[in-house]
Design a protein around this motif. Structure first.
Motif, PDB file in Angstrom:
ATOM      1  N   ILE A  77       0.856  -1.194   0.000  1.00 40.33           N
ATOM      2  CA  ILE A  77       0.000   0.000   0.000  1.00 40.33           C
ATOM      3  C   ILE A  77       0.894   1.247   0.000  1.00 40.33           C
ATOM      4  CG2 ILE A  77      -1.781   1.309   1.202  1.00 40.33           C
ATOM      5  CD1 ILE A  77      -2.768  -1.221   2.498  1.00 40.33           C
TER       6      ILE A  77
ATOM      7  N   GLN B 113       0.983   7.195   1.304  1.00 40.62           N
ATOM      8  CA  GLN B 113       0.011   8.269   1.490  1.00 40.62           C
ATOM      9  C   GLN B 113      -1.047   8.197   0.396  1.00 40.62           C
ATOM     10  OE1 GLN B 113      -0.663  10.222   3.932  1.00 40.62           O
ATOM     11  NE2 GLN B 113       1.168   9.754   5.132  1.00 40.62           N
TER      12      GLN B 113
ATOM     13  N   HIS C  43      -5.967  -0.524  12.597  1.00 39.85           N
ATOM     14  CA  HIS C  43      -6.357  -1.706  13.391  1.00 39.85           C
ATOM     15  C   HIS C  43      -5.382  -2.865  13.213  1.00 39.85           C
ATOM     16  CE1 HIS C  43      -7.740  -3.107   9.557  1.00 39.85           C
ATOM     17  NE2 HIS C  43      -8.338  -4.182  10.038  1.00 39.85           N
TER      18      HIS C  43
ATOM     19  N   ARG D 124       4.097  10.246   9.984  1.00 36.77           N
ATOM     20  CA  ARG D 124       2.745   9.688   9.747  1.00 36.77           C
ATOM     21  C   ARG D 124       2.801   8.174  10.000  1.00 36.77           C
ATOM     22  NH1 ARG D 124      -0.013  14.291   7.169  1.00 36.77           N
ATOM     23  NH2 ARG D 124      -1.869  13.012   7.117  1.00 36.77           N
TER      24      ARG D 124
ATOM     25  N   LEU E 232      -5.263   9.469   9.317  1.00 42.08           N
ATOM     26  CA  LEU E 232      -6.021  10.533   8.655  1.00 42.08           C
ATOM     27  C   LEU E 232      -5.676  10.489   7.175  1.00 42.08           C
ATOM     28  CD1 LEU E 232      -7.784  13.119   9.090  1.00 42.08           C
ATOM     29  CD2 LEU E 232      -5.610  14.375   9.227  1.00 42.08           C
ATOM     30  N   SER E 233      -6.684  10.329   6.324  1.00 37.47           N
ATOM     31  CA  SER E 233      -6.412  10.256   4.888  1.00 37.47           C
ATOM     32  C   SER E 233      -7.393  11.101   4.098  1.00 37.47           C
ATOM     33  CB  SER E 233      -6.490   8.803   4.407  1.00 37.47           C
ATOM     34  OG  SER E 233      -5.358   8.083   4.849  1.00 37.47           O
TER      35      SER E 233
ATOM     36  N   ASP F   7      -5.247   4.945   0.942  1.00 28.97           N
ATOM     37  CA  ASP F   7      -4.080   4.161   1.392  1.00 28.97           C
ATOM     38  C   ASP F   7      -4.479   3.236   2.545  1.00 28.97           C
ATOM     39  OD1 ASP F   7      -2.459   6.778   3.452  1.00 28.97           O
ATOM     40  OD2 ASP F   7      -4.565   6.228   3.172  1.00 28.97           O
TER      41      ASP F   7
ATOM     42  N   THR G  46     -10.395  -1.745   7.270  1.00 29.66           N
ATOM     43  CA  THR G  46     -10.052  -0.617   8.158  1.00 29.66           C
ATOM     44  C   THR G  46     -11.307   0.017   8.753  1.00 29.66           C
ATOM     45  OG1 THR G  46      -7.990  -0.122   6.989  1.00 29.66           O
ATOM     46  CG2 THR G  46      -8.986   1.677   8.230  1.00 29.66           C
TER      47      THR G  46
HETATM   48  N1  SAM Z   1      -2.584   8.771   5.383  1.00 32.66           N
HETATM   49  C1  SAM Z   1      -2.584   8.138   6.672  1.00 32.66           C
HETATM   50  C2  SAM Z   1      -1.997   9.042   7.736  1.00 32.66           C
HETATM   51  O1  SAM Z   1      -1.183   9.874   7.394  1.00 32.66           O
HETATM   52  O2  SAM Z   1      -2.386   8.921   8.905  1.00 32.66           O
HETATM   53  C3  SAM Z   1      -1.855   6.812   6.641  1.00 32.66           C
HETATM   54  C4  SAM Z   1      -0.366   6.950   6.398  1.00 32.66           C
HETATM   55  S1  SAM Z   1       0.441   5.417   6.733  1.00 32.66           S
HETATM   56  C5  SAM Z   1       2.102   5.778   6.499  1.00 32.66           C
HETATM   57  C6  SAM Z   1       0.012   4.495   5.281  1.00 32.66           C
HETATM   58  C7  SAM Z   1       0.263   3.026   5.524  1.00 32.66           C
HETATM   59  O3  SAM Z   1      -0.615   2.563   6.534  1.00 32.66           O
HETATM   60  C8  SAM Z   1      -0.036   2.155   4.334  1.00 32.66           C
HETATM   61  O4  SAM Z   1       1.108   2.098   3.491  1.00 32.66           O
HETATM   62  C9  SAM Z   1      -0.384   0.797   4.963  1.00 32.66           C
HETATM   63  O5  SAM Z   1       0.727  -0.042   4.988  1.00 32.66           O
HETATM   64  C10 SAM Z   1      -0.763   1.161   6.405  1.00 32.66           C
HETATM   65  N2  SAM Z   1      -2.170   0.858   6.739  1.00 32.66           N
HETATM   66  C11 SAM Z   1      -3.266   1.137   5.993  1.00 32.66           C
HETATM   67  N3  SAM Z   1      -4.397   0.748   6.650  1.00 32.66           N
HETATM   68  C12 SAM Z   1      -3.984   0.232   7.842  1.00 32.66           C
HETATM   69  C13 SAM Z   1      -4.661  -0.344   8.966  1.00 32.66           C
HETATM   70  N4  SAM Z   1      -5.979  -0.431   9.006  1.00 32.66           N
HETATM   71  N5  SAM Z   1      -3.910  -0.795  10.009  1.00 32.66           N
HETATM   72  C14 SAM Z   1      -2.559  -0.697   9.998  1.00 32.66           C
HETATM   73  N6  SAM Z   1      -1.842  -0.158   8.956  1.00 32.66           N
HETATM   74  C15 SAM Z   1      -2.554   0.285   7.896  1.00 32.66           C
END
Ligand code: SAM
Length: 252
Positions: free
Chosen positions: A33, A36, A75, A102, A112-113, A134, A139
């Motif tokens: 994934i 961002q 989660h 992040r 937060l997305s 993302d 989720t």
């Molecule tokens: N845009 C959001 C933020 O800034 O809070 C998420 C940024 S985080 C670096 C993005 C990563 O979160 C993704 O590459 C994925 O691997 C991970 N991810 C996505 N959904 C998730 C979930 N439900 N539980 C744990 N990790 C998750």
């Protein structure tokens, strides 16, 4: 370095949050994934609201907005967190304060997305169709807010160790992979999703710095397929090559 969990004494000031719905996503696994939203604009998802939040009145007027903020729970992350984390963007070497990143490993596990709203269905409850997210499948989402570009778009803001999108690598497809895509009704959108995801080079940071990386073979699960790929060099430029795309044998 200390790692924290929530001491029982804090429990009394804790807040109980109830998910308003869950994501069904093109990403069955966390691996691959993009880091961002917006980096893979073709990534699809639906957010189905749960009772009592699935009353169509709750989204009246929302279709007038093109983008939404989603507050959600990581989660699939542990509840334990550490004050310092290693942003993958920095190769996994340098450490930054958890609140300066992040990171998915953080107190309260809140994410937060900013995602694109494609359409809203209110025939049976409420389902939002989204793009460019993302989020892993399943989720839990805690809140939805419409995006206000006039209040929230600050292109001149300073962005620390992440001043611009990560570099994007070229992606090539084998004849076998192309043939697999031609057999699918979603072949074009799946090809673009694969290209956008692999262009972000999803390999673990420590693999990227290792020698002889071109020998390794990788697989990423997208929609209902396993995408088999490996790093390659085209005209001396690092690229990703898709060897094959096979329907996944078992659900993620
Ligand atoms: N845009 C959001 C933020 O800034 O809070 C998420 C940024 S985080 C670096 C993005 C990563 O979160 C993704 O590459 C994925 O691997 C991970 N991810 C996505 N959904 C998730 C979930 N439900 N539980 C744990 N990790 C998750």
């Amino acid at each position: 370095m200390t790692d924290y969990d929530f001491p029982s004494s804090e429990a009394s000031t804790a807040f109980t949050l109830t998910p308003i719905g869950r994501i069904a996503s093109d990403y069955p696994d966390k691996f691959g994934i993009p880091r961002q939203p917006g980096l893979a604009s073709t990534a699809r998802a639906t957010l189905t609201l749960a009772p009592p939040f699935d009353d169509p009145l709750t989204v009246r007027g929302l279709d007038a907005f093109s983008h939404l903020w989603l507050t959600f729970v990581f989660h699939q992350s542990p509840t334990r967190w550490t004050p310092l984390v290693r942003p993958p963007r920095l190769g996994g070497n340098a450490k930054h304060g958890v609140f300066a990143t992040r990171s998915t490993h953080r107190p309260n596990r809140l994410g937060l997305s900013l995602v694109e709203l494609v359409k809203i269905e209110t025939h049976h409850g409420v389902t939002l169709h989204l793009r460019g997210h993302d989020l892993v499948d399943g989720t839990p989402v805690l809140d939805i807010k419409p995006y206000l570009a006039w209040a929230e778009a600050l292109p001149e803001a300073r962005s620390g160790f992440a001043p611009a999108p990560p570099p994007s690598l070229p992606v090539t497809f084998s004849a076998t992979a192309e043939a697999a895509l031609l057999r699918r009704r979603d072949g074009d959108s799946l090809r673009e999703l694969i290209r956008q995801v692999l262009a972000q080079d999803p390999r673990p940071a420590y693999h990227k710095n290792a020698q002889n990386t071109s020998e390794r073979r990788y697989g990423v699960r997208l929609r209902d397929v396993d995408v088999r790929f490996h790093p390659s060099a085209s005209n001396g430029i690092e690229a990703m090559h898709v060897e094959d795309i096979v329907v996944a044998s078992s659900p993620a």
